[in-house]
Structure formats: C-alpha cells, structure tokens
Write a protein that holds these residues in place. Structure first.
Motif, PDB file in Angstrom:
ATOM      1  N   GLU A   1      12.648  -4.352 -12.793  1.00  0.00           N
ATOM      2  CA  GLU A   1      12.629  -4.124 -14.249  1.00  0.00           C
ATOM      3  C   GLU A   1      14.039  -3.935 -14.786  1.00  0.00           C
ATOM      4  OE1 GLU A   1       8.192  -2.219 -14.986  1.00  0.00           O
ATOM      5  OE2 GLU A   1       9.910  -0.868 -14.807  1.00  0.00           O
ATOM      6  N   LYS A   2      14.902  -3.328 -13.990  1.00  0.00           N
ATOM      7  CA  LYS A   2      16.301  -3.150 -14.397  1.00  0.00           C
ATOM      8  C   LYS A   2      16.989  -4.496 -14.585  1.00  0.00           C
ATOM      9  CE  LYS A   2      19.237  -1.428 -11.454  1.00  0.00           C
ATOM     10  NZ  LYS A   2      19.954  -0.473 -10.555  1.00  0.00           N
ATOM     11  N   GLU A   3      16.522  -5.514 -13.828  1.00  0.00           N
ATOM     12  CA  GLU A   3      17.087  -6.854 -13.931  1.00  0.00           C
ATOM     13  C   GLU A   3      16.398  -7.699 -15.002  1.00  0.00           C
ATOM     14  OE1 GLU A   3      19.728  -8.308 -12.240  1.00  0.00           O
ATOM     15  OE2 GLU A   3      20.122  -6.219 -11.700  1.00  0.00           O
ATOM     16  N   GLY A   4      15.394  -7.139 -15.662  1.00  0.00           N
ATOM     17  CA  GLY A   4      14.757  -7.851 -16.766  1.00  0.00           C
ATOM     18  C   GLY A   4      13.437  -8.517 -16.431  1.00  0.00           C
ATOM     19  N   TYR A   5      12.922  -8.342 -15.202  1.00  0.00           N
ATOM     20  CA  TYR A   5      11.645  -8.943 -14.840  1.00  0.00           C
ATOM     21  C   TYR A   5      10.492  -8.101 -15.376  1.00  0.00           C
ATOM     22  CZ  TYR A   5      14.184 -11.802 -11.417  1.00  0.00           C
ATOM     23  OH  TYR A   5      15.047 -12.682 -10.817  1.00  0.00           O
ATOM     24  N   GLU A   6       9.375  -8.754 -15.674  1.00  0.00           N
ATOM     25  CA  GLU A   6       8.138  -8.050 -16.008  1.00  0.00           C
ATOM     26  C   GLU A   6       7.366  -7.844 -14.710  1.00  0.00           C
ATOM     27  OE1 GLU A   6       4.015  -8.651 -18.606  1.00  0.00           O
ATOM     28  OE2 GLU A   6       5.708 -10.029 -18.880  1.00  0.00           O
ATOM     29  N   VAL A   7       6.982  -6.605 -14.419  1.00  0.00           N
ATOM     30  CA  VAL A   7       6.423  -6.281 -13.107  1.00  0.00           C
ATOM     31  C   VAL A   7       5.026  -5.677 -13.233  1.00  0.00           C
ATOM     32  CG1 VAL A   7       6.771  -5.017 -10.946  1.00  0.00           C
ATOM     33  CG2 VAL A   7       8.755  -5.839 -12.246  1.00  0.00           C
ATOM     34  N   SER A   8       4.138  -6.105 -12.356  1.00  0.00           N
ATOM     35  CA  SER A   8       2.833  -5.481 -12.184  1.00  0.00           C
ATOM     36  C   SER A   8       2.673  -5.187 -10.700  1.00  0.00           C
ATOM     37  CB  SER A   8       1.717  -6.405 -12.678  1.00  0.00           C
ATOM     38  OG  SER A   8       0.452  -5.750 -12.609  1.00  0.00           O
ATOM     39  N   ALA A   9       1.697  -4.342 -10.341  1.00  0.00           N
ATOM     40  CA  ALA A   9       1.569  -3.936  -8.943  1.00  0.00           C
ATOM     41  C   ALA A   9       0.110  -3.852  -8.516  1.00  0.00           C
ATOM     42  CB  ALA A   9       2.256  -2.585  -8.728  1.00  0.00           C
ATOM     43  N   ALA A  10      -0.090  -3.986  -7.214  1.00  0.00           N
ATOM     44  CA  ALA A  10      -1.402  -3.819  -6.595  1.00  0.00           C
ATOM     45  C   ALA A  10      -1.191  -3.177  -5.237  1.00  0.00           C
ATOM     46  CB  ALA A  10      -2.109  -5.166  -6.451  1.00  0.00           C
ATOM     47  N   GLN A  11      -2.201  -2.422  -4.762  1.00  0.00           N
ATOM     48  CA  GLN A  11      -2.035  -1.682  -3.518  1.00  0.00           C
ATOM     49  C   GLN A  11      -2.895  -2.198  -2.370  1.00  0.00           C
ATOM     50  OE1 GLN A  11      -2.372   2.476  -5.175  1.00  0.00           O
ATOM     51  NE2 GLN A  11      -0.401   2.702  -4.148  1.00  0.00           N
TER      52      GLN A  11
ATOM     53  N   ASP B   1       0.816  -1.224   0.000  1.00  0.00           N
ATOM     54  CA  ASP B   1       0.000   0.000   0.000  1.00  0.00           C
ATOM     55  C   ASP B   1       0.844   1.266   0.000  1.00  0.00           C
ATOM     56  OD1 ASP B   1       0.820  -0.673   2.606  1.00  0.00           O
ATOM     57  OD2 ASP B   1      -0.734   0.565   3.494  1.00  0.00           O
ATOM     58  N   GLU B   2       2.156   1.112   0.040  1.00  0.00           N
ATOM     59  CA  GLU B   2       3.045   2.271  -0.002  1.00  0.00           C
ATOM     60  C   GLU B   2       3.600   2.439  -1.421  1.00  0.00           C
ATOM     61  OE1 GLU B   2       5.852   2.664   3.269  1.00  0.00           O
ATOM     62  OE2 GLU B   2       4.842   1.014   4.290  1.00  0.00           O
ATOM     63  N   GLU B   3       3.243   3.551  -2.055  1.00  0.00           N
ATOM     64  CA  GLU B   3       3.623   3.768  -3.456  1.00  0.00           C
ATOM     65  C   GLU B   3       5.136   3.841  -3.640  1.00  0.00           C
ATOM     66  OE1 GLU B   3       1.663   6.916  -5.475  1.00  0.00           O
ATOM     67  OE2 GLU B   3      -0.345   6.319  -4.822  1.00  0.00           O
ATOM     68  N   ASP B   4       5.841   4.417  -2.654  1.00  0.00           N
ATOM     69  CA  ASP B   4       7.287   4.548  -2.818  1.00  0.00           C
ATOM     70  C   ASP B   4       7.971   3.192  -2.825  1.00  0.00           C
ATOM     71  OD1 ASP B   4       6.583   4.214  -0.169  1.00  0.00           O
ATOM     72  OD2 ASP B   4       8.297   5.317   0.612  1.00  0.00           O
ATOM     73  N   ILE B   5       7.431   2.242  -2.049  1.00  0.00           N
ATOM     74  CA  ILE B   5       7.997   0.896  -2.045  1.00  0.00           C
ATOM     75  C   ILE B   5       7.738   0.219  -3.389  1.00  0.00           C
ATOM     76  CG2 ILE B   5       7.749  -1.423  -1.063  1.00  0.00           C
ATOM     77  CD1 ILE B   5       7.443  -0.162   1.653  1.00  0.00           C
ATOM     78  N   ILE B   6       6.525   0.371  -3.905  1.00  0.00           N
ATOM     79  CA  ILE B   6       6.208  -0.204  -5.213  1.00  0.00           C
ATOM     80  C   ILE B   6       7.146   0.360  -6.273  1.00  0.00           C
ATOM     81  CG2 ILE B   6       4.500  -0.243  -7.073  1.00  0.00           C
ATOM     82  CD1 ILE B   6       2.339  -0.570  -4.999  1.00  0.00           C
TER      83      ILE B   6
END
Length: 229
Positions: A27-37, A14-19
């Motif tokens: 993403e810098k390491e090549g992973y595909e990332v999605s997020a939820a709060q 729930d913390e945007e800065d952590i997300i």
C-alpha cells in the motif's frame, strides 16, 4: 506511482503478521491490497477482487496453495493474473508443483518486503516492455491472437494460462527454430526470475495436453521447436 494505483494485489497467507507487513509495504507503494487467510477464501476473493497479482502461501489450512492456484487458473477472467508463491518450504518438489499449476514466480520465506515489492515491479516491467502485437498467428488449424490472449483451434476457443500462452506464442512466432530450456526461460519468465529448467517441460506438457502433440516438437538434448508441418 500513478500506474501502480490501478494495480491490485491479493495476499493469501494464514499468518496475520505476514499479511500485515506485506499489505503495509504494498500500500505504501500505491497498490490496492486485499487479503485472505486460506485457499477457499482466496478463490472467492480472487473472483470478486480481480487482482493483477496474487501472493499465495503454499501451506495453509482448509486448502493448500497448490490446489488454490489450480482452481484460480481455471477462472477465465484471471488467466492474465500473475501468481507468486510464498513459502517456507525449500524442497524442490514443492517448487515444481507450484509451476506445474501455473505459478509465475516463487519466493522463499522469510519475506524481505523491499525485495518482494521489487519482484512484483519486475513482473510488470517485463510485461510493459513486450512489443505490442495485434496480429494473429495462423498455423494449420490454430489461430493465436496475442492482442486478446486467445487461441482458437478448428473454431474452438482454448483458454491457456498466461505463461502457457506466452510459451506457445513465442515458439509459434519463431517456427522451426530450436530453443533450449534456458533460452525459453529467459524469454518467457525473464532473467530475474529464478525457476527450474524443468518448469519449461511442465508448461510444454500442459500446452500439448490442450492443443495436441503435433505442434511443439522435442529436439532431444537441445530443446523445443514449433513445427509448421
């Protein structure tokens, strides 16, 4: 990084800065990332995104991480998804609760991005090192198929979360041998994952609830074994 480009990570906090910081580093390491709060959104996204790893905060609005993990573990398509809890809470009971609902690992905040990326990589390295095994273990009325991560008991299919399956498979592959909790932790969770010995007890209890009490025996003061008879 070609292998990592195919791997998906769902970040739930729930913390945007952590997300933001976790997403940037992954993403810098090549992973595909999605997020939820929150937890409710996380379950919906997990169904559609089909992540390989879920980073899951415990304290969230609407639905906490423990309940969210429990719901995700009930989704058959996500039975092999790794779930790593992220939390600022250090109480032992919250760690036990996390593993009780099927967590694979547990990381305390504040998060160190490089250490987090390394921890995720370690999960996949352990998975890739496991010997390929397409054979089935057939013991009494159980058929345990390592190649498809499926269990059949008297013709009925039983779905186990990844760690519960691996624990059952390991014990069944070594019948009548007694393993201590530390030995099971090392073989199933790996030496670089820091979890409580009680985690083994929790997973044994859950496996017994699903297949019955007549397979995995407790050797008091020593550990557990899979009984052939």
């Amino acid at each position: 990084m070609s292998d990592k480009q195919k791997l998906k990570v769902l970040v739930v906090d729930d913390e945007e800065d952590i997300i933001e910081i976790v997403t940037y580093n992954l993403e810098k390491e090549g992973y595909e990332v999605s997020a939820a709060q929150d937890g409710i959104q996380a379950v919906k996204k997990a169904r559609t995104f089909q992540p390989d790893v879920i980073l899951l905060d415990i304290m969230m609005p609407n639905q906490d991480g423990v309940e969210t993990c429990r719901q995700i573990r009930d989704i058959p398509e996500l039975k092999n998804t790794f779930i790593i809890f992220l939390t600022a809470r250090s109480e032992e009971y919250s760690e036990v609760a996390a593993f009780d609902v099927g967590a694979d690992d547990y990381i305390h905040k504040p998060i160190k991005p490089r250490a987090l990326v390394s921890r995720i990589g370690a999960l996949f390295r352990r998975e890739n090192k496991k010997e390929p095994d397409s054979t089935k273990i057939e013991i009494r009325d159980l058929v345990i198929d390592r190649s498809s991560y499926t269990i059949s008991q008297s013709g009925k299919t039983i779905i186990l979360p990844k760690k519960e399956f691996e624990l059952l498979y390991f014990l069944a592959k070594n019948p009548n041998m007694v393993f201590s909790r530390d030995e099971l932790l090392k073989n199933i969770w790996g030496a670089d994952v820091f979890v409580l010995a009680r985690t083994v007890d929790v997973h044994i209890r859950k496996v017994r609830e699903k297949i019955g009490d007549d397979y995995i025996f407790t050797v008091k003061g020593v550990g557990y074994k899979f009984n052939l008879i």
